[in-house]
Scaffold this motif. Sequence first.
Motif, PDB file in Angstrom:
ATOM      1  N   ASN A 115       0.856  -1.176   0.000  1.00 17.01           N
ATOM      2  CA  ASN A 115       0.000   0.000   0.000  1.00 17.01           C
ATOM      3  C   ASN A 115       0.897   1.231   0.000  1.00 17.01           C
ATOM      4  O   ASN A 115       1.224   1.772   1.052  1.00 17.01           O
ATOM      5  N   LYS A 116       1.296   1.663  -1.187  1.00 18.92           N
ATOM      6  CA  LYS A 116       2.192   2.809  -1.301  1.00 18.92           C
ATOM      7  C   LYS A 116       1.467   3.976  -1.960  1.00 18.92           C
ATOM      8  O   LYS A 116       0.645   3.794  -2.841  1.00 18.92           O
ATOM      9  N   MET A 117       1.824   5.169  -1.520  1.00 20.26           N
ATOM     10  CA  MET A 117       1.269   6.361  -2.138  1.00 20.26           C
ATOM     11  C   MET A 117       2.141   6.715  -3.334  1.00 20.26           C
ATOM     12  O   MET A 117       3.362   6.663  -3.263  1.00 20.26           O
ATOM     13  N   ALA A 153      -2.536   9.992  -5.549  1.00 23.45           N
ATOM     14  CA  ALA A 153      -2.694  11.338  -4.992  1.00 23.45           C
ATOM     15  C   ALA A 153      -3.544  12.211  -5.908  1.00 23.45           C
ATOM     16  O   ALA A 153      -4.407  12.956  -5.432  1.00 23.45           O
ATOM     17  N   ILE A 154      -3.341  12.114  -7.212  1.00 22.62           N
ATOM     18  CA  ILE A 154      -4.132  12.908  -8.158  1.00 22.62           C
ATOM     19  C   ILE A 154      -5.591  12.466  -8.122  1.00 22.62           C
ATOM     20  O   ILE A 154      -6.506  13.295  -8.172  1.00 22.62           O
ATOM     21  N   ILE A 155      -5.836  11.154  -8.018  1.00 21.41           N
ATOM     22  CA  ILE A 155      -7.211  10.660  -7.938  1.00 21.41           C
ATOM     23  C   ILE A 155      -7.891  11.192  -6.678  1.00 21.41           C
ATOM     24  O   ILE A 155      -9.051  11.620  -6.716  1.00 21.41           O
ATOM     25  N   LEU A 156      -7.189  11.191  -5.555  1.00 16.02           N
ATOM     26  CA  LEU A 156      -7.747  11.761  -4.326  1.00 16.02           C
ATOM     27  C   LEU A 156      -8.053  13.241  -4.495  1.00 16.02           C
ATOM     28  O   LEU A 156      -9.119  13.722  -4.086  1.00 16.02           O
ATOM     29  N   GLY A 201       2.845  15.734  -2.073  1.00 17.25           N
ATOM     30  CA  GLY A 201       4.066  16.161  -1.370  1.00 17.25           C
ATOM     31  C   GLY A 201       4.893  14.983  -0.901  1.00 17.25           C
ATOM     32  O   GLY A 201       6.117  14.960  -1.061  1.00 17.25           O
ATOM     33  N   TYR A 202       4.237  13.969  -0.357  1.00 18.97           N
ATOM     34  CA  TYR A 202       4.938  12.776   0.114  1.00 18.97           C
ATOM     35  C   TYR A 202       5.641  12.071  -1.056  1.00 18.97           C
ATOM     36  O   TYR A 202       6.800  11.680  -0.937  1.00 18.97           O
ATOM     37  N   SER A 203       4.936  11.921  -2.163  1.00 19.30           N
ATOM     38  CA  SER A 203       5.525  11.252  -3.328  1.00 19.30           C
ATOM     39  C   SER A 203       6.704  12.040  -3.877  1.00 19.30           C
ATOM     40  O   SER A 203       7.717  11.461  -4.260  1.00 19.30           O
ATOM     41  N   LYS A 245       9.632  11.708  -1.418  1.00 16.41           N
ATOM     42  CA  LYS A 245      10.128  10.337  -1.449  1.00 16.41           C
ATOM     43  C   LYS A 245      10.985  10.117  -2.698  1.00 16.41           C
ATOM     44  O   LYS A 245      12.048   9.487  -2.631  1.00 16.41           O
ATOM     45  N   MET A 246      10.538  10.661  -3.828  1.00 16.24           N
ATOM     46  CA  MET A 246      11.301  10.515  -5.065  1.00 16.24           C
ATOM     47  C   MET A 246      12.613  11.299  -4.994  1.00 16.24           C
ATOM     48  O   MET A 246      13.648  10.834  -5.460  1.00 16.24           O
ATOM     49  N   GLN A 247      12.579  12.476  -4.389  1.00 18.49           N
ATOM     50  CA  GLN A 247      13.798  13.267  -4.245  1.00 18.49           C
ATOM     51  C   GLN A 247      14.809  12.556  -3.353  1.00 18.49           C
ATOM     52  O   GLN A 247      16.003  12.564  -3.627  1.00 18.49           O
ATOM     53  N   LYS A 248      14.318  11.933  -2.289  1.00 18.84           N
ATOM     54  CA  LYS A 248      15.199  11.202  -1.384  1.00 18.84           C
ATOM     55  C   LYS A 248      15.811  10.003  -2.100  1.00 18.84           C
ATOM     56  O   LYS A 248      16.991   9.710  -1.933  1.00 18.84           O
ATOM     57  N   ALA A 249      15.023   9.325  -2.925  1.00 18.33           N
ATOM     58  CA  ALA A 249      15.540   8.166  -3.669  1.00 18.33           C
ATOM     59  C   ALA A 249      16.598   8.602  -4.681  1.00 18.33           C
ATOM     60  O   ALA A 249      17.622   7.940  -4.838  1.00 18.33           O
ATOM     61  N   LYS A 250      16.372   9.720  -5.356  1.00 15.76           N
ATOM     62  CA  LYS A 250      17.362  10.227  -6.312  1.00 15.76           C
ATOM     63  C   LYS A 250      18.658  10.604  -5.588  1.00 15.76           C
ATOM     64  O   LYS A 250      19.743  10.329  -6.077  1.00 15.76           O
TER      65      LYS A 250
END
Length: 69
Positions: free
Chosen positions: A3-5, A10-13, A53-55, A58-63
């Motif tokens: 269950n990942k965001m 997020a766009i659907i929400l 914001g979370y996504s 999270k992507m910036q941290k992974a990069k």
Amino acid sequence: MENKMNYTKAIILLVSGILAIAASRWLGAESGAYGFLIGYGYAALVGGVLGIGYSYFKMQKAKKGEVTQ
């Protein structure tokens, strides 16, 4: 299944929140669904914004982690 965001969820929400708020305004306060639509609309809207914001972070941290390794 995990269950990942992500951006899609997020766009659907976000969109469902906007639609619920618009529907509540269109139906008016006399409608029995007004309270539900307002409550769901604002909760989904905030959830969508927080999910984006979370996504993003999270992507910036992974990069950043990939570059240093």
